[in-house]
Design an enzyme around this catalytic site. Structure first.
Site, mmCIF file in Angstrom:
data_model
loop_
_atom_site.group_PDB
_atom_site.id
_atom_site.type_symbol
_atom_site.label_atom_id
_atom_site.label_comp_id
_atom_site.label_asym_id
_atom_site.label_seq_id
_atom_site.Cartn_x
_atom_site.Cartn_y
_atom_site.Cartn_z
ATOM 1 N N ARG A 195 3.753 4.327 16.947
ATOM 2 C CA ARG A 195 3.557 2.898 17.214
ATOM 3 C C ARG A 195 4.903 2.218 17.450
ATOM 4 N NH1 ARG A 195 -1.189 1.413 12.719
ATOM 5 N NH2 ARG A 195 -2.582 3.122 13.342
ATOM 6 N N ARG A 220 7.091 0.423 7.468
ATOM 7 C CA ARG A 220 6.706 0.104 8.849
ATOM 8 C C ARG A 220 7.594 0.921 9.786
ATOM 9 N NH1 ARG A 220 3.671 -4.112 10.395
ATOM 10 N NH2 ARG A 220 4.077 -5.229 8.451
ATOM 11 N N GLU A 258 -1.235 -3.265 2.754
ATOM 12 C CA GLU A 258 -2.283 -2.426 3.358
ATOM 13 C C GLU A 258 -1.979 -0.936 3.210
ATOM 14 O OE1 GLU A 258 -4.213 -1.429 7.711
ATOM 15 O OE2 GLU A 258 -3.220 -3.356 7.448
ATOM 16 N N SER A 275 -7.776 1.343 6.075
ATOM 17 C CA SER A 275 -8.590 0.409 6.839
ATOM 18 C C SER A 275 -9.808 1.157 7.357
ATOM 19 C CB SER A 275 -7.772 -0.160 8.004
ATOM 20 O OG SER A 275 -8.538 -1.100 8.728
#
Length: 424
Positions: free
Chosen positions: A261, A276, A348, A351
């Site tokens: 990503r 991240r 988080e 999900s």
């Protein structure tokens, strides 16, 4: 892709969904107009084709006097049919393009709001009182340095910012998480898979990752292939252009793959450590089922995620994701947020999304029940995205002497160790 019939029967339902997402309802009006034009042109084209066929039958039977006029009309009609077909095809392309931009319909009951609106459904476990234990909380990088588990400096040297090496017990910890996740998923009836991490544009578009998420995707222009940000893409496209027998449903797959990503728009956010990053490994669950069973399966996937986090002995919360933060394909999404002691807050960790029939329609995946062929539903759920569970394991289970407690469920995959000890 939603059912086009809904545009004609209940466009207001789609507009309400758009408004809940914080998106413009004008797209629905554009779609209704494009659909009407498309269908009108198709009807006109078919009418002219019928006339053309009738004239073709009349010409051989016509008299000498009638034949020139019929032939002239046939030639004229032939060109008109070609022009109408071209217009109809252009109208179809316009309609299809607009449909690809339309997100899935938000399920009734999803809370309204955006990324900052957090609707906590449940809190499981209690964060440790480190102060009462006389422990000064360290973040995961400080702990990992003592364990020689993560090397950020060389990750940056080799690949740039937001890359890392897992070393020693860090690598072993990922393998332990992987083995535990795959063992549990198999126990729950999932078929293990290792899918390709490079996919064609049709797979990305079909799963909804070339719309609002396109900025976050790595594209290899020379090969016309995309690096996946989640194995959901390959798993959803696995049965593309297929009709599955209803008796074979549900189909449950669990995949391990690297994920990539760009983290577009995250400049300055979570720059320290591996929270991240541009690359991480992940175990993803995926389900194909009858649409009537989709909401029940969504609850099951959430239950599996909760069970796995409990095995890691990490305090966490369950969130009902707000309508404006769902993403293109999800009709409803639940997130689990694990506790991060160094930040004093929940972040988080997993999900799960119910994508209803949206992805299946885009990928042309259907089910056959007797003589009836209809759309099926797809759902996905993260079981373990390695970087963040590693962060939370290190921080929640840190000890005063620099060691890290190993939850009982992970011990069989770490040689029976109860603690990861600092390296001299």
């Amino acid at each position: 892709m939603i059912d086009p019939k809904l545009l004609r029967t209940d466009p207001d339902r789609i507009k309400r969904s758009q408004e809940a997402r914080g998106e413009s309802a004008s797209l629905v009006d554009d779609l209704v107009a494009a659909d009407e034009r498309r269908r009108a042109l198709i009807a006109s084209s078919e009418s002219m084709r019928a006339e053309q066929k009738e004239l073709s039958r009349q010409v051989p039977k016509a008299s000498v006097e009638e034949k020139p006029a019929l032939l002239a009309r046939t030639r004229e009609l032939s060109q008109q049919v070609k022009d109408a077909a071209a217009e109809a095809e252009a109208a179809k392309l316009t309609f299809d393009d607009l449909m690809l931009r339309l997100p899935n319909l938000v399920i009734d009951g999803v809370p309204t709001g955006g990324e900052d609106d957090l609707y906590v459904l449940e809190t499981v476990g209690t964060p440790r009182d480190f102060a009462a234990e006389g422990i000064e909380v360290k973040d995961h990088i400080e702990i990992a340095e003592g364990l020689k588990a993560i090397d950020m400096e060389r990750g940056s040297k080799v690949s740039g910012a937001r890359f890392y090496f897992l070393t020693g017990v860090g690598a072993q910890l990922e393998f332990a998480l992987l083995n535990l996740a795959m063992a549990k998923a198999a126990e729950w009836g999932f078929t293990p898979m290792i899918p390709p991490a490079l996919v064609r544009p049709s797979a990305m578009e079909g799963t909804g990752f070339l719309g609002q998420a396109a900025e976050d995707v790595y594209y290899l222009e020379r090969d016309d292939l995309y690096l996946v940000g989640t194995s959901e893409v390959a798993l959803a496209a696995y049965h593309s252009e297929e009709i599955l027998d209803a008796t074979s449903l549900p189909r449950q797959y669990v995949a391990f793959s690297p994920c990539y990503r760009r983290e577009a728009g995250s400049y300055g956010k979570d720059t320290k450590g591996i929270f991240r990053v541009h690359w991480f490994d992940k175990v993803e669950m995926f389900v194909y089922c009858d649409p009537a069973d989709a909401e029940a399966w969504h609850q099951k996937l959430l239950g599996f995620e909760k069970e796995f986090i409990k095995l890691l002995e990490i305090p966490f919360q369950v969130l009902d994701v707000a309508s404006g933060d769902l993403g293109l394909s999800a009709a409803r999404k639940y997130d689990c947020y694990g506790y991060v002691p160094s930040q004093g807050r929940y972040r988080e960790i997993t999900s799960t999304s119910n994508c209803t029939e949206f992805q299946a329609r885009r990928l042309n995946i259907r089910m056959r029940d007797g003589d009836k062929v209809s759309s099926l539903a797809t759902l996905n759920g993260t079981l373990c995205s390695m970087a963040r569970p590693i962060i939370m394991l290190l921080e929640n289970h840190q000890q005063a002497d620099g060691s890290v407690y190993v939850p009982e469920a992970l011990r069989p995959y770490l040689g029976g160790r109860e603690y990861l000890a600092p390296t001299a």
